[in-house]
Design an enzyme around this catalytic site. Structure first.
Site, PDB file in Angstrom:
ATOM      1  N   SER A 130       0.825  -1.210   0.000  1.00 54.58           N
ATOM      2  CA  SER A 130       0.000   0.000   0.000  1.00 54.58           C
ATOM      3  C   SER A 130       0.861   1.263   0.000  1.00 54.58           C
ATOM      4  CB  SER A 130      -0.906   0.019   1.231  1.00 54.58           C
ATOM      5  OG  SER A 130      -1.773  -1.078   1.227  1.00 54.58           O
TER       6      SER A 130
HETATM    7  N1  SAH Z   1      -0.850  -4.313   3.759  1.00 52.14           N
HETATM    8  C1  SAH Z   1      -0.199  -5.057   2.702  1.00 52.14           C
HETATM    9  C2  SAH Z   1      -1.170  -5.053   1.536  1.00 52.14           C
HETATM   10  C3  SAH Z   1      -0.868  -6.077   0.523  1.00 52.14           C
HETATM   11  S1  SAH Z   1      -2.065  -6.066  -0.822  1.00 52.14           S
HETATM   12  C4  SAH Z   1       1.083  -4.322   2.359  1.00 52.14           C
HETATM   13  O1  SAH Z   1       1.053  -3.089   2.370  1.00 52.14           O
HETATM   14  O2  SAH Z   1       2.104  -4.946   2.082  1.00 52.14           O
HETATM   15  C5  SAH Z   1      -3.320  -7.080  -0.157  1.00 52.14           C
HETATM   16  C6  SAH Z   1      -2.881  -8.461   0.211  1.00 52.14           C
HETATM   17  O3  SAH Z   1      -4.024  -9.224   0.579  1.00 52.14           O
HETATM   18  C7  SAH Z   1      -2.199  -9.226  -0.913  1.00 52.14           C
HETATM   19  O4  SAH Z   1      -0.923  -9.592  -0.499  1.00 52.14           O
HETATM   20  C8  SAH Z   1      -3.105 -10.421  -1.146  1.00 52.14           C
HETATM   21  O5  SAH Z   1      -2.373 -11.582  -1.499  1.00 52.14           O
HETATM   22  C9  SAH Z   1      -3.793 -10.549   0.204  1.00 52.14           C
HETATM   23  N2  SAH Z   1      -5.074 -11.263   0.213  1.00 52.14           N
HETATM   24  C10 SAH Z   1      -6.124 -11.138  -0.632  1.00 52.14           C
HETATM   25  N3  SAH Z   1      -7.121 -11.971  -0.281  1.00 52.14           N
HETATM   26  C11 SAH Z   1      -6.676 -12.651   0.817  1.00 52.14           C
HETATM   27  C12 SAH Z   1      -7.253 -13.662   1.641  1.00 52.14           C
HETATM   28  N4  SAH Z   1      -8.471 -14.179   1.410  1.00 52.14           N
HETATM   29  N5  SAH Z   1      -6.540 -14.113   2.685  1.00 52.14           N
HETATM   30  C13 SAH Z   1      -5.293 -13.632   2.943  1.00 52.14           C
HETATM   31  N6  SAH Z   1      -4.698 -12.701   2.188  1.00 52.14           N
HETATM   32  C14 SAH Z   1      -5.385 -12.193   1.140  1.00 52.14           C
END
Ligand code: SAH
Length: 294
Positions: A130
């Protein structure tokens, strides 16, 4: 025709700055509304500014859309990034400023990407880290529930950046749990954290990263004082509401194409209060297969 599917490619980006203070700030700083990563904001969404329909509906039409607060020029240290977030009014808490200074974002972004630019960065597997202003916003919203000794859950932990920040705030007597459904991202998040100031907490076990479907939360360490969800849920996941402690708070983007960052408070009597913080754009909270195929 507008390609709405491109909304799925960006994560953790806020569209609207509602307070007048921020509008004045951004005007004073000659804020440019230009995507800093063309691959993230490609196609017909490039330069398209979506209004915050919430604000329009509440007749507060004094809004300003944004994709990022600054571009990469001149932004070459983590400290400067935090100072900018303070100047723009995104960070008002000393504690949040300190933790974001301590956990260097550069350790969490892929090599050769501009670590301190205010935009999401691709991390593979159709996911992104993010934007700094979103990390700061979520830390601010959860600050009260990230006191030493408290329990925090980070769903969709991706790079592990926010989980590491949570761990620093709740300290060695608290618990910070990251849940992510892509095993390779969990492995790289552990590598990232091992290079960061949160490494001792990972070693000690008060910070842990897990592979799992975050829609189910992480019941082993529930209930949580703070839950952060880093991907947009089509609707409020019941399991996460159940794992929130009375007096606890969850910050979660909800929606499909149009998403709101919701602040969910579980009151001491167990009832739930929900408000919308802002319009945002996150990757979906979905199944692993659906994410990898998107
Ligand atoms: N806060 C993180 C955001 C990553 S993007 C950062 O800033 O690094 C959102 C993340 O949610 C992705 O890595 C994706 O793989 C994960 N995601 C999506 N659906 C998910 C689920 N059902 N369970 C676990 N992770 C999930």
């Amino acid at each position: 025709m507008m390609n709405l599917s491109s909304t799925m490619n960006a994560s953790g980006c806020r569209y609207c700055v509602s307070p007048l203070k921020q509008l004045l700030h951004t005007t004073n700083h000659h804020l440019r509304f230009r995507p800093c990563s063309p691959s993230l904001f490609s196609s017909s969404f490039n330069n398209l500014k979506l209004p915050n329909f919430n604000l329009l509906l509440t007749s507060n039409s004094f809004f300003f859309t944004m994709e990022h607060l600054w571009d990469r020029s001149g932004m070459n240290t983590n400290k400067k990034m935090v100072e900018h977030l303070q100047q723009y009014g995104v960070i008002s808490s000393e504690k949040v400023a300190r933790v974001m200074e301590t956990i260097d974002r550069a350790l969490f972004v892929p090599d050769k990407t501009p670590a301190y630019a205010d935009c999401p960065q691709e991390i593979g597997y159709n996911a992104t880290i993010s934007a700094p202003h979103m990390h700061a916003t979520c830390l601010q919203l959860l600050e009260e529930k990230l006191q030493p000794g408290m329990h925090a859950l980070d769903v969709g932990s991706g790079t592990g950046y926010l989980t590491a920040c949570f761990a620093m705030m709740v300290g060695p007597q608290g618990r910070a749990i990251g849940v992510e459904h892509i095993p390779e991202l969990v492995a790289s998040s552990i590598n990232n954290i091992e290079k960061s100031a949160a490494a001792p907490l990972l070693k000690k076990g008060s910070l842990s990263m897990h592979v799992g479907d975050g829609r189910e939360g992480w019941p082993e360490c529930a209930p949580y004082d703070a839950i952060h969800v880093g991907a947009a849920a089509p609707e409020m996941p019941q399991a996460l509401l159940d794992q929130l402690k009375p007096g606890g708070r969850m910050v979660i983007p909800v929606g499909n194409i149009f998403q709101d960052l919701k602040v969910v408070d579980k009151n001491p009597d167990g009832s739930i209060s929900i408000r919308s913080e802002s319009s945002v754009r996150y990757v979906p909270l979905t199944s692993r297969d659906a994410q990898l195929q998107s």
